[in-house]
Motif scaffolding. Structure first.
Motif, mmCIF file in Angstrom:
data_model
loop_
_atom_site.group_PDB
_atom_site.id
_atom_site.type_symbol
_atom_site.label_atom_id
_atom_site.label_comp_id
_atom_site.label_asym_id
_atom_site.label_seq_id
_atom_site.Cartn_x
_atom_site.Cartn_y
_atom_site.Cartn_z
ATOM 1 N N PRO A 180 25.962 -0.072 -26.515
ATOM 2 C CA PRO A 180 25.672 0.776 -25.359
ATOM 3 C C PRO A 180 26.941 1.172 -24.616
ATOM 4 O O PRO A 180 27.964 0.485 -24.686
ATOM 5 N N LEU A 181 26.864 2.287 -23.886
ATOM 6 C CA LEU A 181 27.988 2.710 -23.067
ATOM 7 C C LEU A 181 28.220 1.692 -21.954
ATOM 8 O O LEU A 181 27.285 1.089 -21.433
ATOM 9 N N ARG A 182 29.471 1.524 -21.568
ATOM 10 C CA ARG A 182 29.838 0.593 -20.511
ATOM 11 C C ARG A 182 30.113 1.353 -19.216
ATOM 12 O O ARG A 182 30.208 2.583 -19.195
ATOM 13 N N ALA A 183 30.270 0.593 -18.138
ATOM 14 C CA ALA A 183 30.584 1.209 -16.846
ATOM 15 C C ALA A 183 31.888 1.991 -16.926
ATOM 16 O O ALA A 183 32.001 3.096 -16.385
ATOM 17 N N ASN A 184 32.899 1.458 -17.601
ATOM 18 C CA ASN A 184 34.178 2.153 -17.729
ATOM 19 C C ASN A 184 34.034 3.462 -18.496
ATOM 20 O O ASN A 184 34.721 4.448 -18.197
ATOM 21 N N ASP A 185 33.151 3.488 -19.497
ATOM 22 C CA ASP A 185 32.908 4.724 -20.245
ATOM 23 C C ASP A 185 32.344 5.804 -19.326
ATOM 24 O O ASP A 185 32.784 6.958 -19.358
ATOM 25 N N LEU A 186 31.370 5.429 -18.505
ATOM 26 C CA LEU A 186 30.748 6.407 -17.613
ATOM 27 C C LEU A 186 31.696 6.822 -16.500
ATOM 28 O O LEU A 186 31.664 7.971 -16.041
ATOM 29 N N ILE A 244 26.811 -1.763 -10.591
ATOM 30 C CA ILE A 244 25.618 -2.116 -11.371
ATOM 31 C C ILE A 244 26.001 -2.831 -12.661
ATOM 32 O O ILE A 244 25.162 -3.500 -13.259
ATOM 33 N N GLY A 245 27.248 -2.696 -13.103
ATOM 34 C CA GLY A 245 27.736 -3.460 -14.244
ATOM 35 C C GLY A 245 27.421 -2.845 -15.600
ATOM 36 O O GLY A 245 26.660 -1.872 -15.712
ATOM 37 N N ASP A 246 28.006 -3.432 -16.625
ATOM 38 C CA ASP A 246 27.887 -2.886 -17.975
ATOM 39 C C ASP A 246 26.453 -2.904 -18.501
ATOM 40 O O ASP A 246 26.018 -1.963 -19.171
ATOM 41 N N GLY A 285 24.503 0.515 -19.499
ATOM 42 C CA GLY A 285 23.990 0.753 -20.838
ATOM 43 C C GLY A 285 22.520 1.121 -20.862
ATOM 44 O O GLY A 285 22.030 1.646 -21.867
ATOM 45 N N ARG A 286 21.809 0.853 -19.780
ATOM 46 C CA ARG A 286 20.389 1.210 -19.704
ATOM 47 C C ARG A 286 20.182 2.689 -19.347
ATOM 48 O O ARG A 286 19.104 3.236 -19.575
ATOM 49 N N LEU A 287 21.191 3.312 -18.758
ATOM 50 C CA LEU A 287 21.050 4.699 -18.310
ATOM 51 C C LEU A 287 20.775 5.629 -19.487
ATOM 52 O O LEU A 287 21.446 5.554 -20.513
ATOM 53 N N ARG A 288 19.811 6.519 -19.313
ATOM 54 C CA ARG A 288 19.468 7.478 -20.356
ATOM 55 C C ARG A 288 19.665 8.925 -19.922
ATOM 56 O O ARG A 288 19.755 9.808 -20.771
ATOM 57 N N SER A 289 19.713 9.184 -18.639
ATOM 58 C CA SER A 289 19.845 10.556 -18.149
ATOM 59 C C SER A 289 20.803 10.574 -16.968
ATOM 60 O O SER A 289 20.530 9.989 -15.926
ATOM 61 N N LEU A 290 21.930 11.255 -17.156
ATOM 62 C CA LEU A 290 22.948 11.349 -16.118
ATOM 63 C C LEU A 290 23.463 12.779 -16.070
ATOM 64 O O LEU A 290 23.928 13.311 -17.077
ATOM 65 N N SER A 291 23.374 13.402 -14.900
ATOM 66 C CA SER A 291 23.778 14.796 -14.754
ATOM 67 C C SER A 291 24.815 14.946 -13.652
ATOM 68 O O SER A 291 24.829 14.186 -12.683
ATOM 69 N N PHE A 292 25.671 15.952 -13.831
ATOM 70 C CA PHE A 292 26.707 16.268 -12.859
ATOM 71 C C PHE A 292 26.546 17.727 -12.441
ATOM 72 O O PHE A 292 26.427 18.608 -13.293
ATOM 73 N N ALA A 307 26.522 19.602 -16.067
ATOM 74 C CA ALA A 307 26.663 18.879 -17.327
ATOM 75 C C ALA A 307 25.597 17.794 -17.363
ATOM 76 O O ALA A 307 25.557 16.929 -16.488
ATOM 77 N N HIS A 308 24.702 17.872 -18.346
ATOM 78 C CA HIS A 308 23.613 16.908 -18.488
ATOM 79 C C HIS A 308 23.891 16.031 -19.708
ATOM 80 O O HIS A 308 23.996 16.540 -20.825
ATOM 81 N N ILE A 309 23.987 14.741 -19.490
ATOM 82 C CA ILE A 309 24.297 13.806 -20.562
ATOM 83 C C ILE A 309 23.091 12.908 -20.804
ATOM 84 O O ILE A 309 22.525 12.342 -19.864
ATOM 85 N N ARG A 310 22.693 12.812 -22.054
ATOM 86 C CA ARG A 310 21.554 11.985 -22.432
ATOM 87 C C ARG A 310 21.996 10.976 -23.485
ATOM 88 O O ARG A 310 22.741 11.309 -24.403
ATOM 89 N N THR A 311 21.536 9.761 -23.347
ATOM 90 C CA THR A 311 21.760 8.754 -24.382
ATOM 91 C C THR A 311 20.404 8.296 -24.882
ATOM 92 O O THR A 311 19.470 8.100 -24.094
ATOM 93 N N SER A 312 20.279 8.142 -26.166
ATOM 94 C CA SER A 312 19.009 7.720 -26.747
ATOM 95 C C SER A 312 18.890 6.207 -26.705
ATOM 96 O O SER A 312 19.862 5.488 -26.449
ATOM 97 N N ASN A 313 17.683 5.720 -26.968
ATOM 98 C CA ASN A 313 17.487 4.273 -27.042
ATOM 99 C C ASN A 313 18.273 3.679 -28.196
ATOM 100 O O ASN A 313 18.698 2.532 -28.154
#
Length: 256
Positions: free
Chosen positions: A192-198, A112-114, A118-125, A132-138
């Motif tokens: 914003p976070l990048r694909a490599n960060d995630l 999906i690319g960088d 960077g658009r992702l706001r809610s990612l859980s594992f 582990a629930h990770i949230r990023t704000s706008n």
């Protein structure tokens, strides 16, 4: 006096982009109609999933209409939906047998690319014994973490330090993950976070599984967290190579 017409006036056609942004968001959020999008259990082939009933990580077809609609649609698709990765080993049957959830995630997030990462706001594992629930704000780079360990009385393996418990291991695992998130946030300098960060976050969460595993008792094969400092942590490979839950052996036997 002019005659009164009994005909009704034709409604004026309204272009989609004439609608208020919040109304357009309501239209875009219709895809997919699920509470969570499970990345590993979603259908891997584009065009093969039914968005009315199936979980799908495929981008909505509306994103192909125009550049403006693509931006707005993907802002909503990645920003409003909750994405989940089940690390326990269950995945869609069309994925190759030897593909682990970690491999599926890495291919998806890189695909999906960088910009979309960077658009992702809610990612859980989701793991066997923790989530582990990770949230990023706008207003990036604010990143928050909610770490929940499954309450459980787990016996420690032979050779673990005296007084070492699951609660201690869970606290150290959470602190290690928080340290990683803090480092990434600082490195991004407000971007914003990048694909490599995630990808790095996913690999770290996946690495935590052996340290919180109860299949062969806590700390089996040296999977012990000695402190909150990640640099002090041992390699969990010995545990992973022996544990079906952490090593995916029960899912990877046989041909691709």
């Amino acid at each position: 006096m002019p005659p009164i017409s009994d005909s009704t006036e034709e409604p004026t056609f309204t272009h989609l982009f004439d609608l208020p942004p919040e109304v357009r968001d309501m239209i875009y959020i219709q895809w997919p109609k699920v509470a969570w999008v499970d990345i590993a259990q979603a259908h891997p082939r584009v065009g093969r999933s039914d968005r009315q009933t199936d979980k799908s990580v495929n981008q909505p077809t509306a994103s192909k209409v125009s550049r403006r609609m693509r931006k707005e649609c993907l802002d909503v698709f990645y920003g409003k939906n909750k994405f989940l990765l089940d690390l326990r080993g269950w995945k869609h049957s069309e994925y190759p047998r030897k593909w682990t959830p970690l491999m599926i995630f890495e291919r998806w997030i890189s695909g999906i690319g960088d910009e979309n990462a960077g658009r992702l706001r809610s990612l859980s594992f989701l793991s066997h014994n923790f989530t582990a629930h990770i949230r990023t704000s706008n207003e990036v780079p604010h990143v928050s973490l909610k770490f929940r360990a499954t309450p459980s009385r787990i016996e420690s393996a032979e050779g673990t330090p005296a007084g070492y418990t699951f609660d201690i291991a869970a606290r150290r695992a959470e602190q290690g993950l928080r340290s990683l998130l803090d480092r990434i946030r600082i490195e991004r300098h407000g971007a914003p976070l990048r694909a490599n960060d995630l990808n790095e976050i996913c690999r770290f969460v996946n690495m935590l599984q052996p340290f919180l595993c109860k299949r062969s008792n806590l700390g089996h094969m040296g999977a012990v967290l000695p402190s909150n400092q990640v640099e002090d942590w041992p390699s969990p490979d010995a545990h992973t190579n022996k544990c079906d839950d952490c090593g995916y052996h029960r899912f990877t036997r046989g041909q691709d």
